[in-house]
Structure formats: structure tokens, C-alpha cells
Write a protein that holds these residues in place. Structure first.
Motif, PDB file in Angstrom:
ATOM      1  N   VAL A  53     -65.112  23.682  11.420  1.00 40.66           N
ATOM      2  CA  VAL A  53     -64.539  22.903  10.418  1.00 40.66           C
ATOM      3  C   VAL A  53     -62.990  22.323  11.222  1.00 40.66           C
ATOM      4  CG1 VAL A  53     -65.088  24.560   8.575  1.00 40.66           C
ATOM      5  CG2 VAL A  53     -63.151  25.097   9.619  1.00 40.66           C
ATOM      6  N   SER A  54     -62.831  21.273  10.543  1.00 43.09           N
ATOM      7  CA  SER A  54     -61.654  20.453  11.136  1.00 43.09           C
ATOM      8  C   SER A  54     -60.428  20.962  10.889  1.00 43.09           C
ATOM      9  CB  SER A  54     -61.587  18.925  10.489  1.00 43.09           C
ATOM     10  OG  SER A  54     -61.544  19.010   9.287  1.00 43.09           O
ATOM     11  N   SER A  55     -60.421  21.880   9.884  1.00 43.94           N
ATOM     12  CA  SER A  55     -59.228  22.467   9.591  1.00 43.94           C
ATOM     13  C   SER A  55     -59.412  23.796   8.508  1.00 43.94           C
ATOM     14  CB  SER A  55     -57.917  21.824   9.152  1.00 43.94           C
ATOM     15  OG  SER A  55     -58.142  21.367   7.954  1.00 43.94           O
ATOM     16  N   LEU A  56     -58.458  24.601   8.286  1.00 38.93           N
ATOM     17  CA  LEU A  56     -58.502  25.874   7.457  1.00 38.93           C
ATOM     18  C   LEU A  56     -57.282  25.475   6.699  1.00 38.93           C
ATOM     19  CD1 LEU A  56     -59.915  28.488   9.818  1.00 38.93           C
ATOM     20  CD2 LEU A  56     -61.173  27.434   7.850  1.00 38.93           C
ATOM     21  N   ALA A  57     -57.235  26.311   5.543  1.00 42.40           N
ATOM     22  CA  ALA A  57     -56.138  26.334   4.474  1.00 42.40           C
ATOM     23  C   ALA A  57     -54.756  26.324   5.315  1.00 42.40           C
ATOM     24  CB  ALA A  57     -56.188  27.499   3.536  1.00 42.40           C
ATOM     25  N   ASP A  58     -54.398  26.882   6.267  1.00 42.35           N
ATOM     26  CA  ASP A  58     -53.208  27.183   6.882  1.00 42.35           C
ATOM     27  C   ASP A  58     -53.398  26.275   8.356  1.00 42.35           C
ATOM     28  OD1 ASP A  58     -51.395  27.899   9.018  1.00 42.35           O
ATOM     29  OD2 ASP A  58     -50.414  29.063   7.081  1.00 42.35           O
ATOM     30  N   PRO A  59     -52.754  25.412   8.876  1.00 44.19           N
ATOM     31  CA  PRO A  59     -53.042  24.988  10.214  1.00 44.19           C
ATOM     32  C   PRO A  59     -52.839  25.936  11.478  1.00 44.19           C
ATOM     33  CG  PRO A  59     -51.245  23.786   9.343  1.00 44.19           C
ATOM     34  CD  PRO A  59     -51.610  24.649   8.061  1.00 44.19           C
ATOM     35  N   GLU A  60     -52.247  27.004  11.327  1.00 44.92           N
ATOM     36  CA  GLU A  60     -52.155  27.887  12.359  1.00 44.92           C
ATOM     37  C   GLU A  60     -53.514  28.718  12.519  1.00 44.92           C
ATOM     38  OE1 GLU A  60     -47.630  29.303  12.884  1.00 44.92           O
ATOM     39  OE2 GLU A  60     -48.527  30.195  11.278  1.00 44.92           O
TER      40      GLU A  60
END
Length: 146
Positions: free
Chosen positions: A127-134
């Protein structure tokens, strides 16, 4: 831990059909977001994506994929335990990562520490990102209780 069913039977639900029961933990790290850690319906458990966070919602292992994978799996194991199940009863897992090429081998190593090979179906999704960028990983699962 499980809560009593959250809602009355939906219209059209057959009498005696299993009712959804919210799976919780103490503390329940997803309660502030208004979502359940998991839902148990009969002998089936469906979890929300388990992130690499501690019981207070703080990210564990910033920039350390293996530490994050272990934390996400520890959270998954706790949610399943609280639902009357366990990692050994997972029938389907979906693993979301932000970089398959970089993390696939590392996840295979961590997975082997927690699961018997070839005992469940799995999707491994970039995925390009998750709920928190960390976050580098999030894991959801479907398991049985018996």
C-alpha cells in the motif's frame, strides 16, 4: 475479552443466528478511533488491522520493520486470545506493507516465528501508506474459536 453484542438483531436476521460480539482489550487501543479490535460471530473472529503500536497507541520500532511486524503480531495474538482463539487458529491473514520488495523476506522470517507454514491463506499487499506514516505494516486476520 468480549463485550455484549453491540446492537439488537438486524431486521431479517434469523432467530437464533449468531450475534456479533465486540472483542476488547484493557486498555483497548482502538477505542479512541471508534473501531473494534475485532468482532466475534459464532466461532468466527474477524480482526481489525493490527498495527505496530503499544497498548497506549504509540508506534513501536520506528523505521524497524521486524520490530513493527513483531508488535503487530503480538497485538493480533492478544486480540485473538481475547476472542477465544489464537494464532494457531488463523484461517486467513492479510498483511499490508509499505514496501514489498524491501520487507517480504523479513516478514517471512517473522511469520515463521509465529505460524506453522502452510496452515492458512494469506494475502501480502503493498500500500502507498497506512493510517500513521510511521507504520510499515498492518495485519488483519480471520480465525476460528473451535
Amino acid at each position: 475479552m468480549t463485550d455484549a453484542p453491540d446492537a439488537p438483531d438486524a431486521p431479517g436476521t434469523p432467530a437464533g443466528a449468531p450475534r456479533p460480539v465486540r472483542v476488547t482489550a484493557d486498555p483497548d487501543w482502538y477505542a479512541p478511533a471508534g473501531i473494534a479490535l475485532g468482532i466475534r460471530v459464532g466461532n468466527l473472529v474477524l480482526t481489525s488491522g493490527q498495527a505496530p503500536i503499544d497498548e497506549h497507541g504509540a508506534t513501536v520500532g520506528a523505521d524497524d520493520f521486524e520490530a513493527q511486524a513483531r508488535q503487530a503480531l503480538a497485538n493480533l495474538a492478544l486480540v485473538l486470545k481475547n476472542a477465544g482463539s489464537g494464532l494457531d487458529r488463523v484461517v486467513k491473514a492479510t498483511v499490508f506493507v509499505t514496501d514489498i520488495a524491501r520487507h517480504q523476506e523479513a516478514f517471512a522470517r517473522v511469520r515463521a516465528e509465529h505460524f506453522v507454514p502452510h496452515t492458512f491463506a494469506e494475502s501480502f499487499v503493498e500500500v502507498s501508506s497506512l493510517a500513521d506514516p510511521e507504520w510499515l505494516i498492518e495485519i488483519e486476520a480471520i480465525a476460528v474459536t473451535a
